[in-house]
Design a protein around this motif. Structure first.
Motif, PDB file in Angstrom:
ATOM      1  N   LEU A 113       5.525  21.010 -12.203  1.00  0.00           N
ATOM      2  CA  LEU A 113       4.308  21.643 -11.738  1.00  0.00           C
ATOM      3  C   LEU A 113       4.620  22.826 -10.839  1.00  0.00           C
ATOM      4  N   ALA A 114       5.676  22.730 -10.054  1.00  0.00           N
ATOM      5  CA  ALA A 114       6.017  23.799  -9.119  1.00  0.00           C
ATOM      6  C   ALA A 114       6.719  24.952  -9.812  1.00  0.00           C
ATOM      7  N   ASP A 115       7.500  24.704 -10.873  1.00  0.00           N
ATOM      8  CA  ASP A 115       8.318  25.723 -11.508  1.00  0.00           C
ATOM      9  C   ASP A 115       7.621  26.494 -12.614  1.00  0.00           C
ATOM     10  N   SER A 116       6.553  25.982 -13.148  1.00  0.00           N
ATOM     11  CA  SER A 116       5.942  26.627 -14.302  1.00  0.00           C
ATOM     12  C   SER A 116       4.458  26.302 -14.344  1.00  0.00           C
ATOM     13  N   PRO A 117       3.762  26.929 -15.287  1.00  0.00           N
ATOM     14  CA  PRO A 117       2.356  26.570 -15.458  1.00  0.00           C
ATOM     15  C   PRO A 117       2.232  25.083 -15.769  1.00  0.00           C
ATOM     16  N   PRO A 118       1.027  24.555 -15.724  1.00  0.00           N
ATOM     17  CA  PRO A 118       0.860  23.107 -15.926  1.00  0.00           C
ATOM     18  C   PRO A 118       1.262  22.641 -17.321  1.00  0.00           C
ATOM     19  N   ALA A 119       2.550  22.569 -17.551  1.00  0.00           N
ATOM     20  CA  ALA A 119       3.096  22.087 -18.820  1.00  0.00           C
ATOM     21  C   ALA A 119       3.798  20.775 -18.545  1.00  0.00           C
ATOM     22  N   MET A 120       3.182  19.697 -18.948  1.00  0.00           N
ATOM     23  CA  MET A 120       3.752  18.375 -18.688  1.00  0.00           C
ATOM     24  C   MET A 120       3.849  17.617 -19.995  1.00  0.00           C
ATOM     25  N   GLY A 121       4.718  16.622 -20.008  1.00  0.00           N
ATOM     26  CA  GLY A 121       4.751  15.735 -21.143  1.00  0.00           C
ATOM     27  C   GLY A 121       5.992  15.781 -21.991  1.00  0.00           C
ATOM     28  N   LEU A 122       7.112  16.247 -21.452  1.00  0.00           N
ATOM     29  CA  LEU A 122       8.349  16.227 -22.218  1.00  0.00           C
ATOM     30  C   LEU A 122       8.567  14.811 -22.754  1.00  0.00           C
ATOM     31  N   GLY A 123       8.793  14.697 -24.050  1.00  0.00           N
ATOM     32  CA  GLY A 123       8.998  13.400 -24.684  1.00  0.00           C
ATOM     33  C   GLY A 123       7.737  12.807 -25.278  1.00  0.00           C
ATOM     34  N   GLN A 124       6.603  13.447 -25.055  1.00  0.00           N
ATOM     35  CA  GLN A 124       5.343  12.927 -25.581  1.00  0.00           C
ATOM     36  C   GLN A 124       5.004  13.570 -26.927  1.00  0.00           C
ATOM     37  N   SER A 125       4.210  12.864 -27.706  1.00  0.00           N
ATOM     38  CA  SER A 125       3.791  13.370 -29.010  1.00  0.00           C
ATOM     39  C   SER A 125       2.941  14.620 -28.904  1.00  0.00           C
ATOM     40  N   TRP A 126       2.023  14.622 -27.970  1.00  0.00           N
ATOM     41  CA  TRP A 126       1.116  15.756 -27.799  1.00  0.00           C
ATOM     42  C   TRP A 126       1.122  16.161 -26.331  1.00  0.00           C
ATOM     43  N   PRO A 127       2.203  16.834 -25.869  1.00  0.00           N
ATOM     44  CA  PRO A 127       2.293  17.198 -24.459  1.00  0.00           C
ATOM     45  C   PRO A 127       1.224  18.209 -24.059  1.00  0.00           C
ATOM     46  N   ASN A 128       0.982  18.272 -22.757  1.00  0.00           N
ATOM     47  CA  ASN A 128      -0.027  19.162 -22.203  1.00  0.00           C
ATOM     48  C   ASN A 128       0.547  20.568 -22.041  1.00  0.00           C
ATOM     49  N   THR A 129       0.877  21.189 -23.164  1.00  0.00           N
ATOM     50  CA  THR A 129       1.386  22.556 -23.182  1.00  0.00           C
ATOM     51  C   THR A 129       1.145  23.141 -24.569  1.00  0.00           C
ATOM     52  N   VAL A 130       1.404  24.412 -24.704  1.00  0.00           N
ATOM     53  CA  VAL A 130       1.116  25.129 -25.950  1.00  0.00           C
ATOM     54  C   VAL A 130       2.212  24.887 -26.988  1.00  0.00           C
ATOM     55  N   ASP A 131       1.798  24.703 -28.226  1.00  0.00           N
ATOM     56  CA  ASP A 131       2.726  24.623 -29.352  1.00  0.00           C
ATOM     57  C   ASP A 131       3.176  26.051 -29.661  1.00  0.00           C
ATOM     58  N   VAL A 132       4.485  26.309 -29.562  1.00  0.00           N
ATOM     59  CA  VAL A 132       5.000  27.658 -29.763  1.00  0.00           C
ATOM     60  C   VAL A 132       5.830  27.799 -31.039  1.00  0.00           C
ATOM     61  N   SER A 133       5.711  26.861 -31.952  1.00  0.00           N
ATOM     62  CA  SER A 133       6.474  26.955 -33.192  1.00  0.00           C
ATOM     63  C   SER A 133       5.888  28.042 -34.092  1.00  0.00           C
ATOM     64  N   PRO A 134       6.746  28.883 -34.656  1.00  0.00           N
ATOM     65  CA  PRO A 134       6.256  29.873 -35.611  1.00  0.00           C
ATOM     66  C   PRO A 134       6.001  29.261 -36.992  1.00  0.00           C
ATOM     67  N   ASN A 135       6.358  27.995 -37.158  1.00  0.00           N
ATOM     68  CA  ASN A 135       6.279  27.322 -38.441  1.00  0.00           C
ATOM     69  C   ASN A 135       5.146  26.292 -38.396  1.00  0.00           C
ATOM     70  N   PRO A 136       4.132  26.410 -39.240  1.00  0.00           N
ATOM     71  CA  PRO A 136       2.986  25.491 -39.181  1.00  0.00           C
ATOM     72  C   PRO A 136       3.315  24.039 -39.534  1.00  0.00           C
ATOM     73  N   GLY A 137       4.485  23.780 -40.085  1.00  0.00           N
ATOM     74  CA  GLY A 137       4.869  22.416 -40.437  1.00  0.00           C
ATOM     75  C   GLY A 137       5.552  21.662 -39.306  1.00  0.00           C
ATOM     76  N   TRP A 138       5.687  22.299 -38.160  1.00  0.00           N
ATOM     77  CA  TRP A 138       6.412  21.707 -37.035  1.00  0.00           C
ATOM     78  C   TRP A 138       5.698  22.063 -35.738  1.00  0.00           C
ATOM     79  N   HIS A 139       6.032  21.347 -34.682  1.00  0.00           N
ATOM     80  CA  HIS A 139       5.530  21.669 -33.345  1.00  0.00           C
ATOM     81  C   HIS A 139       6.730  21.882 -32.434  1.00  0.00           C
ATOM     82  N   ALA A 140       6.674  22.906 -31.599  1.00  0.00           N
ATOM     83  CA  ALA A 140       7.723  23.161 -30.611  1.00  0.00           C
ATOM     84  C   ALA A 140       7.049  23.343 -29.250  1.00  0.00           C
ATOM     85  N   TYR A 141       7.593  22.678 -28.253  1.00  0.00           N
ATOM     86  CA  TYR A 141       7.047  22.739 -26.899  1.00  0.00           C
ATOM     87  C   TYR A 141       8.162  23.122 -25.938  1.00  0.00           C
ATOM     88  N   VAL A 142       7.858  23.991 -24.986  1.00  0.00           N
ATOM     89  CA  VAL A 142       8.847  24.464 -24.024  1.00  0.00           C
ATOM     90  C   VAL A 142       8.430  24.045 -22.623  1.00  0.00           C
TER      91      VAL A 142
END
Length: 151
Positions: A24-53
């Motif tokens: 929370l302190a280092d970045s925007p509210p992106a939480m949920g590493l290891g979760q199926s649908w983390p609270n952050t934006v999907d940044v994958s350029p490929n519609p068949g996959w999801h990538a979270y940073v």
């Protein structure tokens, strides 16, 4: 043995708390590493996959999920160095420039590698294998070649 297990459980709890509060302190509210649908934006350029940073302490963590949200694997990276995180169905099949996949497989690719994440420094590809698993390959990306990547 019980004493060692207790220490490991306590350490895991401390790390989880540190990760969630520091993220929370280092970045925007992106939480949920290891979760199926983390609270952050999907940044994958490929519609068949999801990538979270996720960013924490100057380290970028990239998590790859399949189209159904199943966590497949994740890496941490900084300055061209990578580490495989022990999360995801196929964490043993994540390769980096520093380490090959932890569990070699005799399965063969059933498709060409697909770019599932790319920014100006990092590329991650996914290769479906004949036994239903997926090989993830994380690599440093030359900024000149990847100047059209996402961050």
């Amino acid at each position: 043995m019980f004493k060692n297990l207790s220490r490991r459980v306590a350490l895991a709890g401390v790390m989880a708390i540190a990760l969630s509060t520091s993220a929370l302190a280092d970045s925007p509210p992106a939480m949920g590493l290891g979760q199926s649908w983390p609270n952050t934006v999907d940044v994958s350029p490929n519609p068949g996959w999801h990538a979270y940073v996720f960013m924490l302490g100057g380290v970028k963590y990239v998590q790859i999920n399949d189209i159904n949200g199943n966590v497949l694997g994740a890496v941490g990276t900084v300055n061209g160095q990578f580490i495989t995180l022990p999360i995801g169905r196929f964490s043993q099949l994540v390769a980096t420039p520093q380490e090959p996949a932890a569990s070699p497989t005799t399965a063969t690719p059933v498709a060409s590698p697909s770019t599932v994440y790319q920014d100006t420094t990092t590329t991650v590809t996914a290769t479906p294998l004949s036994n239903g698993t997926v090989l993830l390959n994380a690599m440093a990306c030359d900024p000149i070649e990847c100047n059209n990547g996402r961050q």
